[in-house]
Structures are given as C-alpha cells and as structure tokens.
Design an enzyme around this catalytic site. Structure first.
Site, mmCIF file in Angstrom:
data_model
loop_
_atom_site.group_PDB
_atom_site.id
_atom_site.type_symbol
_atom_site.label_atom_id
_atom_site.label_comp_id
_atom_site.label_asym_id
_atom_site.label_seq_id
_atom_site.Cartn_x
_atom_site.Cartn_y
_atom_site.Cartn_z
ATOM 1 N N ALA A 117 -15.107 8.833 25.203
ATOM 2 C CA ALA A 117 -15.007 7.423 24.289
ATOM 3 C C ALA A 117 -13.955 7.219 24.362
ATOM 4 C CB ALA A 117 -14.983 8.050 22.320
ATOM 5 N N PHE A 118 -12.640 6.378 24.397
ATOM 6 C CA PHE A 118 -11.786 5.931 24.663
ATOM 7 C C PHE A 118 -10.902 6.786 24.475
ATOM 8 C CE2 PHE A 118 -8.295 4.646 21.711
ATOM 9 C CZ PHE A 118 -9.049 4.947 20.552
ATOM 10 N N LYS A 119 -10.416 7.868 22.657
ATOM 11 C CA LYS A 119 -9.830 8.909 22.902
ATOM 12 C C LYS A 119 -9.784 9.767 23.934
ATOM 13 C CE LYS A 119 -10.406 8.223 17.966
ATOM 14 N NZ LYS A 119 -11.716 7.136 17.635
ATOM 15 N N ASP A 120 -10.156 10.124 24.805
ATOM 16 C CA ASP A 120 -10.324 11.044 25.979
ATOM 17 C C ASP A 120 -9.067 10.474 26.458
ATOM 18 O OD1 ASP A 120 -12.439 12.335 25.597
ATOM 19 O OD2 ASP A 120 -13.739 11.101 26.952
ATOM 20 N N MET A 123 -5.985 11.879 24.738
ATOM 21 C CA MET A 123 -6.642 13.370 24.244
ATOM 22 C C MET A 123 -6.269 13.866 25.315
ATOM 23 S SD MET A 123 -6.625 14.256 21.269
ATOM 24 C CE MET A 123 -7.755 13.776 20.565
#
Ligand SMILES: *Cc1c(COP(=O)(O)O)cnc(C)c1O
Length: 474
Positions: A117-120, A123
C-alpha cells in the site's frame, strides 16, 4: 526551514523537533512557514533517480540533518529491493512505475513496497529518520497505535529491527482481511508487538487515546505515534508527485492532473504542496468512497465531520473516515494562512460541529488551488475493477478503483491524468472475487503468507491490559 502551527502557536520549530511529536502544543498541525519555490529546478530534476529526487526535495524541508546523512537515509530508503513487489514487466528500480492505460491516462504505482500500500512510501522513510534521530539523541520511543489495516502494517514493516524503537500495534480481533492479519502477525521481530483487542477498531483507538492522555505514563514510557498528521509523512509523499509528473510528460511546459483516492487528506495534501512549490499540476482530483465528507466540502463549502455511527463500512476500508485529520493543513492555506480563523473553525469541529466556507471567495479560492472532487460507491467500484480488467488486462484494488472512477468524470481533452494506485488488489481479495469471479493476483514471494506462524497476543479492550504489556516489555 522552520515549522509553524496552523493555529498560530508562537514557537517556530525545526524538522527534527516535530519529527517525533504529533500535534503542535495548541492542537494545530505543523506546516513549513513558506513553500520552497522550485519551478527553476524542474529541468535538472527531470532525469534524477527516485532516491536522488527525494534527497533534493527533502533537503528543502529538512535543514537540520547534515546533507550527507540525509542523502544516505534517502539512498537506504528508496531501493529496488524494498519496492520490488511490482507488476511483472515493471522496473522495481523506478520505485513508482507509471503504467499508461490510454494516451494521457496513467496509473502511478505507489504500492510496490513491503505492505503493498502507498503508506510504505512515507513510512519507510519515517523508520529510517526515527532511527537516525533517536541514535543522535540517545533516546528511545515506544510507538503505540491502533489499526484497521494499512497503517499498522506499514508502521511495523518500517520499524522492524530498528534500534531504540518498539511498536505496540492494536488491531480489532477478526476485523482485518486474512491477508492483512498474516502480513502483520507473521512478523517475528523482537521490537514488534501485535495486540489483538476483543472489540472494534474504535475500542482499540479509544485505548490508544486513553494511554496517550495519561501524561505521566506517556512520559515515563516514551509513548509516541506515527499517525497520518506526522509532517514527515506528508513531506515524503511530495516526492512522488514530482516523479509521476516527470514520467507522464515530456517537457515542463505540460500540465497534468492527479486523481487521489482520499481518506485523511494526507496523500492529496502532499499534492497540494507540490503544486504550491511550482510543479505544473493543473488539477487535483479528490476521490472519496461512500464516506464523502471531503467531496461534500469541495462541492458546497461545508465541512461536516461524521459521527462513528454515520461512518460507512465500505469495500475501500482505508478511506472509511469520519473526519479528515490532515484537512486543517489545506484549510490554513485556503483562508490565507489566517491562524485565528482556523482556530475559530476548529473550535466548532472539535466540539462536534461543522463549518461552512460557502459564499464569498470560497469557490474561486478552491478553483485557484486546482481542486475538484467526486465520490464512488460499492457498485461503482465493482464496475470499475471489471472495466479496467476487461479493457486493459490490469487488476486494480478497490481504493484505486475509486480514483479511476472519479478521474474519468474529470478528464479534459489534451490534459494528462495520473491516477495514484494506493494498494494492490491482493489486500482486498473478497471484493476482487465479487467483481471478477477470480482470486486477485499476488507477488509470488507472498504465496503461503497466510500459513506462516503468527505472533499476536489477544486481550480484552481494557486500558490496563495494554499498559501492562508495555510495562512488561520495557
Ligand atoms: C490510507 C489509504 C488511503 C487514503 O489516504 P489518505 O492519505 O488518508 O487520504 C487510500 N488508499 C489506501 C489503500 C490507503 O491505505
């Protein structure tokens, strides 16, 4: 570069000081006191690798880490190895490969990191920044969070094995998909603690709030967070708007539109800042699911956060929000950076109310900032996943489908549209099966993920139980 609060608190802060904290002391969010102007640098930046571009952009916002160290952090974060989970035929070294569905209609693949997911994208950088700053200061942090899916796993994969950091992540028992559970619970790192709570997501969230509000406990156990209002996360996300722009255009005279599946307004807030810095973004298309708080605002100027009971549980669950926690940053700019005005508007919001900016210069201001919006339903999502599969042979996830659906409503002839792909379909298998009658594709390396041994502690939704675990492990 110094940072100021959207609510006017007087003290200007530097990047490392706000990195480990959350809200400003007055309850506001931090923003740079001005946006660096980079139109003159686009020519030089066009050919850069992702890590190099990240370094150039982040250098403008992070002026209290020596350049060589920041460069090393960027090089270590944005590697082909970390972002290797891309579609067959794509180059992992691109970090965010661009796939053209049609001339002038593209997907920017942001979900090739470890949790798909793009949160990587942000993060992973945060993990390396935390480790660096904590090492420098000889401090430790215990990150406490609650997750219903993407955020918790992205945080764990970013912080696993990092020194001076522990992660205590609460999740509602049995509420995440089997794949999401396996992603988190199969981690065996000694500094990662998965805690399944008997209850719903809100019960887990309430525990996090209760622990964080216990000032004594919070100070003694160095409790921190990595939630979506963290400025470093927004800053990291600015980079892929530049990269996507360069990939979708041949010259810096062209303009593009970005369509962004939105929940907490973190992703699209980074697009807004990229545009303010001088990246030629024609429009920012904000896509919501059935939780249309933000679509409502951009249509008629009313911001009315919902109650938990009013919040829909949808098949694009990472956009199931009742209020958009980063939205205050945009409104600060929208009202001409008038902190007193923001304070007044959020007095209403924080008391459970709403506000309206309708009338006056509102419509013109929103247009000046390039924003348009739309929403998408479960039926739209299924139809879009099916259509993209049949037309282009490409499987997209439910959140990306919302982005594609709304992007199509806002396409203009002669203007390139880039839809941000925010997750891979394997994370939301049930809806993919409903749409396509088949299992989602998944990176081969993740075959059998659900069969790995899992490490999770199941507890009642009680504050003392969670505190007990933190005390035991520290
Ligand atoms: C978090 C998330 C979103 C929403 O992003 P915001 O920054 O909260 O607007 C969209 N899609 C996916 C898959 C996500 O994980």
């Amino acid at each position: 570069m110094k940072y100021i609060s959207t609510r006017g608190h007087a003290e200007r802060q530097s990047f490392c000081d706000i990195l480990l904290g959350g809200l400003a002391p007055d309850g506001g969010l931090y923003l740079p006191e001005s946006y660096p102007q980079v139109a003159g640098q686009l020519e030089e930046w066009r050919g850069l690798s992702y890590a190099e571009l990240a370094f150039r952009i982040l250098s403008l916002f992070i002026t209290d880490i020596p350049a060589a160290d920041l460069k090393a952090i960027c090089d270590k974060t944005y590697t082909a190895q970390t972002y290797r989970w891309c579609r067959p035929g794509r180059q992992a070294a691109d970090i965010v490969p661009l796939t053209s569905l049609e001339p002038d209609f593209h997907l920017l693949e942001l979900s090739n990191g470890p949790t798909l997911a793009f949160k990587d994208m942000a993060m992973q950088l945060l993990g390396n920044l935390f480790e660096y700053v904590l090492d420098q200061r000889g401090e430790t942090i215990n990150i406490l969070g609650a997750t219903s899916g993407d955020t918790g796993s992205a945080a764990e994969y970013a912080m696993r094995g990092k020194h001076n950091v522990r992660v205590f992540m609460l999740s509602p028992e049995g509420r995440m998909s089997a794949f999401q559970r396996a992603q988190m619970y199969s981690l065996q790192d000694a500094n990662i603690f998965n805690i399944a709570v008997r209850g719903m997501f809100d019960d887990a969230q309430d525990i996090v709030k209760a622990v964080s509000n216990d000032a004594e406990f919070k100070a003694k156990y160095k409790i921190g967070a990595v939630n979506s209002i963290n400025w470093a996360r927004v800053a990291a996300q600015i980079v892929y708007y530049f990269k996507g722009y360069f990939e979708a255009t041949r010259s810096n005279a062209e303009k593009v539109a970005f369509s962004v599946p939105s929940g907490n307004f973190g992703n699209i807030c980074a697009g807004h800042i990229a545009r303010m810095m001088g990246l030629p973004i024609a429009r920012l298309v904000l896509a919501t699911n059935e939780n249309d708080v933000l679509d409502e605002f951009f249509r008629n100027g009313v911001y009315r956060p919902r109650t938990t009971a009013e919040t829909h549980i949808t098949s694009s669950p990472s956009m199931d929000i009742s209020k958009a926690s980063n939205f205050e940053r945009f409104v600060f700019d929208l009202v001409g950076r008038d902190a007193a005005m923001v304070r007044q508007l959020w007095r209403e919001v924080d008391a459970g109310g709403s506000f309206s900016l309708a009338g006056g210069p509102f419509a013109a201001r929103v247009a000046d900032y390039g924003f348009v919006s739309g929403c998408s339903s479960h039926a739209d999502r299924l139809a879009t996943i099916r259509d993209v599969w049949e037309r282009y042979g490409l499987m997209i996830d439910t959140h990306t489908a919302d982005g594609v659906k709304v992007a199509r409503e806002h396409r203009l002839a002669g203007e390139a549209m880039v839809v941000l792909e925010t997750a891979q379909p394997v994370k939301f298998a049930e809806t993919i099966r409903e749409a396509l009658g088949r299992d989602p594709v998944r990176p081969a390396e993740l075959d059998g993920l659900e069969n790995l041994p899992q490490r999770v502690e199941l507890v009642d939704a009680k504050v003392d139980q969670i505190k007990g675990i933190i005390i035991r492990e520290c």
